[in-house]
Design a protein around this motif. Structure first.
Motif, PDB file in Angstrom:
ATOM      1  N   ASP A 152      29.355  50.641  33.033  1.00 55.08           N
ATOM      2  CA  ASP A 152      30.225  49.886  32.122  1.00 55.08           C
ATOM      3  C   ASP A 152      30.669  48.592  32.785  1.00 55.08           C
ATOM      4  N   ILE A 153      30.898  48.684  34.086  1.00 54.46           N
ATOM      5  CA  ILE A 153      31.461  47.556  34.826  1.00 54.46           C
ATOM      6  C   ILE A 153      30.633  47.349  36.095  1.00 54.46           C
ATOM      7  N   ALA A 154      30.215  46.098  36.329  1.00 49.09           N
ATOM      8  CA  ALA A 154      29.479  45.770  37.560  1.00 49.09           C
ATOM      9  C   ALA A 154      30.311  44.799  38.391  1.00 49.09           C
ATOM     10  N   LEU A 155      30.391  45.078  39.677  1.00 48.52           N
ATOM     11  CA  LEU A 155      31.075  44.203  40.630  1.00 48.52           C
ATOM     12  C   LEU A 155      29.978  43.539  41.460  1.00 48.52           C
ATOM     13  N   LEU A 156      29.787  42.233  41.255  1.00 50.62           N
ATOM     14  CA  LEU A 156      28.627  41.553  41.846  1.00 50.62           C
ATOM     15  C   LEU A 156      29.033  40.390  42.742  1.00 50.62           C
ATOM     16  N   PRO A 157      28.354  40.251  43.906  1.00 47.54           N
ATOM     17  CA  PRO A 157      28.609  39.080  44.742  1.00 47.54           C
ATOM     18  C   PRO A 157      28.004  37.835  44.095  1.00 47.54           C
ATOM     19  N   ILE A 158      28.726  36.726  44.165  1.00 49.85           N
ATOM     20  CA  ILE A 158      28.233  35.477  43.546  1.00 49.85           C
ATOM     21  C   ILE A 158      28.286  34.290  44.499  1.00 49.85           C
ATOM     22  N   GLY A 159      28.730  34.519  45.746  1.00 52.65           N
ATOM     23  CA  GLY A 159      29.073  33.395  46.624  1.00 52.65           C
ATOM     24  C   GLY A 159      27.916  32.626  47.227  1.00 52.65           C
ATOM     25  N   GLY A 160      26.677  33.180  47.159  1.00 55.57           N
ATOM     26  CA  GLY A 160      25.563  32.517  47.831  1.00 55.57           C
ATOM     27  C   GLY A 160      25.671  32.671  49.342  1.00 55.57           C
ATOM     28  N   TYR A 161      24.776  32.020  50.060  1.00 56.52           N
ATOM     29  CA  TYR A 161      24.700  31.978  51.523  1.00 56.52           C
ATOM     30  C   TYR A 161      24.376  33.351  52.124  1.00 56.52           C
ATOM     31  N   TYR A 162      25.263  34.331  52.008  1.00 54.43           N
ATOM     32  CA  TYR A 162      25.000  35.680  52.527  1.00 54.43           C
ATOM     33  C   TYR A 162      24.479  36.612  51.429  1.00 54.43           C
ATOM     34  N   THR A 163      24.638  36.211  50.199  1.00 54.15           N
ATOM     35  CA  THR A 163      24.272  37.057  49.047  1.00 54.15           C
ATOM     36  C   THR A 163      23.689  36.161  47.954  1.00 54.15           C
ATOM     37  N   LYS A 177      22.863  44.684  32.602  1.00 50.60           N
ATOM     38  CA  LYS A 177      23.465  44.819  31.261  1.00 50.60           C
ATOM     39  C   LYS A 177      24.755  45.654  31.234  1.00 50.60           C
ATOM     40  N   PRO A 178      25.716  45.337  32.092  1.00 52.51           N
ATOM     41  CA  PRO A 178      26.998  46.046  31.994  1.00 52.51           C
ATOM     42  C   PRO A 178      27.822  45.448  30.847  1.00 52.51           C
ATOM     43  N   LYS A 179      28.865  46.160  30.418  1.00 51.93           N
ATOM     44  CA  LYS A 179      29.749  45.592  29.392  1.00 51.93           C
ATOM     45  C   LYS A 179      30.616  44.501  30.014  1.00 51.93           C
ATOM     46  N   VAL A 180      31.001  44.739  31.280  1.00 56.70           N
ATOM     47  CA  VAL A 180      31.909  43.824  31.983  1.00 56.70           C
ATOM     48  C   VAL A 180      31.340  43.538  33.363  1.00 56.70           C
ATOM     49  N   THR A 210      27.597  39.873  28.278  1.00 55.59           N
ATOM     50  CA  THR A 210      28.503  40.631  29.135  1.00 55.59           C
ATOM     51  C   THR A 210      29.797  39.845  29.290  1.00 55.59           C
ATOM     52  N   LYS A 211      30.921  40.567  29.211  1.00 56.58           N
ATOM     53  CA  LYS A 211      32.218  39.909  29.390  1.00 56.58           C
ATOM     54  C   LYS A 211      32.464  39.679  30.882  1.00 56.58           C
ATOM     55  N   VAL A 212      32.827  38.442  31.239  1.00 53.32           N
ATOM     56  CA  VAL A 212      33.141  38.142  32.644  1.00 53.32           C
ATOM     57  C   VAL A 212      34.651  38.258  32.826  1.00 53.32           C
ATOM     58  N   VAL A 213      35.062  39.029  33.790  1.00 52.16           N
ATOM     59  CA  VAL A 213      36.484  39.154  34.114  1.00 52.16           C
ATOM     60  C   VAL A 213      36.700  38.553  35.501  1.00 52.16           C
ATOM     61  N   ILE A 214      37.461  37.472  35.542  1.00 54.96           N
ATOM     62  CA  ILE A 214      37.752  36.808  36.821  1.00 54.96           C
ATOM     63  C   ILE A 214      39.109  37.295  37.305  1.00 54.96           C
ATOM     64  N   LEU A 215      39.114  37.904  38.459  1.00 55.05           N
ATOM     65  CA  LEU A 215      40.383  38.368  39.035  1.00 55.05           C
ATOM     66  C   LEU A 215      40.796  37.441  40.169  1.00 55.05           C
ATOM     67  N   LYS A 216      42.091  37.344  40.391  1.00 55.31           N
ATOM     68  CA  LYS A 216      42.583  36.770  41.640  1.00 55.31           C
ATOM     69  C   LYS A 216      42.869  37.943  42.562  1.00 55.31           C
ATOM     70  N   PRO A 217      42.793  37.748  43.887  1.00 57.76           N
ATOM     71  CA  PRO A 217      43.111  38.864  44.772  1.00 57.76           C
ATOM     72  C   PRO A 217      44.481  39.462  44.407  1.00 57.76           C
ATOM     73  N   GLY A 218      44.507  40.778  44.267  1.00 54.96           N
ATOM     74  CA  GLY A 218      45.743  41.469  43.897  1.00 54.96           C
ATOM     75  C   GLY A 218      45.832  41.779  42.414  1.00 54.96           C
ATOM     76  N   GLU A 219      45.034  41.088  41.591  1.00 60.27           N
ATOM     77  CA  GLU A 219      45.068  41.339  40.152  1.00 60.27           C
ATOM     78  C   GLU A 219      44.291  42.609  39.787  1.00 60.27           C
ATOM     79  N   VAL A 220      44.686  43.193  38.656  1.00 57.21           N
ATOM     80  CA  VAL A 220      44.105  44.466  38.218  1.00 57.21           C
ATOM     81  C   VAL A 220      43.455  44.285  36.860  1.00 57.21           C
ATOM     82  N   TYR A 221      42.260  44.825  36.704  1.00 57.88           N
ATOM     83  CA  TYR A 221      41.610  44.897  35.389  1.00 57.88           C
ATOM     84  C   TYR A 221      41.620  46.355  34.935  1.00 57.88           C
ATOM     85  N   GLU A 222      42.091  46.553  33.709  1.00 57.93           N
ATOM     86  CA  GLU A 222      42.148  47.912  33.159  1.00 57.93           C
ATOM     87  C   GLU A 222      41.160  48.055  32.025  1.00 57.93           C
ATOM     88  N   ASP A 223      40.439  49.148  31.987  1.00 61.37           N
ATOM     89  CA  ASP A 223      39.440  49.335  30.916  1.00 61.37           C
ATOM     90  C   ASP A 223      39.380  50.817  30.553  1.00 61.37           C
TER      91      ASP A 223
END
Ligand code: ZN
Length: 223
Positions: A152-163, A177-180, A210-223
């Motif tokens: 349902d939810i994928a946590l993906l690196p996007i920074g380049g260089y190392y990933t 094809k995750p929902k988020v 796919t819905k993109v959810v941008i978090l700041k460090p410390g923020e919480v996403y609820e689903d």
């Protein structure tokens, strides 16, 4: 119901089915850390994708403090055990374990590691499934990961260089094809400077849906 808190970089605190799972908790020395180890008093499971210091991080210390089970490749779990962690599960890519009512699968990642191999995790609860890709480049079997586990939810690196970077991570999203999708592993180091804007633009341009959810460090996403 799942609550996903970004701890900064690749670190997340996930509350799922009344359990607390930490992934790659690197707090000490992390310029974007959402908290310190002193703030973490409860954890049931700590998943570590590979042994680089920005992922292994404080996991051994937090396991000792909370009694959490350390989960990783066989080799990395042995390392944790040698360093005083009582409960470890060492398994390997393709395998699934059941622990604390969750099904956890180790999947491949295209990266490097000094101990064991780089990995990602699938975490399946009663009604939500998450995919944390670890550090990786894009690879076509992400499609298979999507088909097999239907995250349902994928946590993906996007920074380049190392990933993978924002373009490759958008392609990865189209394969999985995750929902988020929640981007991670960016804006931490001087070489990882970009925001998530280009990633969002690529997702929109590709009309991936796919819905993109941008978090700041410390923020919480609820689903
Ligand atoms: Zn790494």
């Amino acid at each position: 119901m799942v609550k996903i808190k970004w701890l900064g970089h690749a670190g997340f605190e996930i509350k799922i089915d009344e359990k607390t799972v930490l992934i790659d908790p690197w707090l000490t020395g992390n310029p974007k850390a959402a908290c310190t180890t002193a703030d973490i008093n409860t954890a049931d499971i700590i998943c570590v994708t590979h042994d680089h210091s920005d992922h292994l991080g404080d996991s051994v210390e937090i396991c000792k403090k909370t009694g959490a089970t350390f989960i990783a490749t066989y080799e990395l779990a042995n390392y944790a055990q040698k360093n005083g962690v009582e409960k470890v599960v060492g398994f390997n890519i393709g395998g699934t374990i059941e622990i604390a009512g969750l099904k956890i699968t180790l999947v491949q990642a295209f990266h490097t590691a000094s101990c064991g191999a780089p990995t990602g995790f699938i975490i399946k609860g009663k009604n939500r499934t998450l995919y944390h890709a670890g550090d990786t480049g894009v690879f076509s079997d992400m499609k298979l990961i999507g088909e097999l586990y239907r995250p349902d939810i994928a946590l993906l690196p996007i920074g380049g260089y190392y990933t993978m970077g924002p373009y490759e991570a958008a392609v990865a999203t189209s394969l999985i094809k995750p929902k988020v999708v929640i981007p991670m592993h960016y804006m931490t180091f001087p070489v990882l400077t970009q925001t998530a804007d280009e990633f969002v633009k690529n997702i929109e341009e590709k009309a991936i849906g796919t819905k993109v959810v941008i978090l700041k460090p410390g923020e919480v996403y609820e689903d």
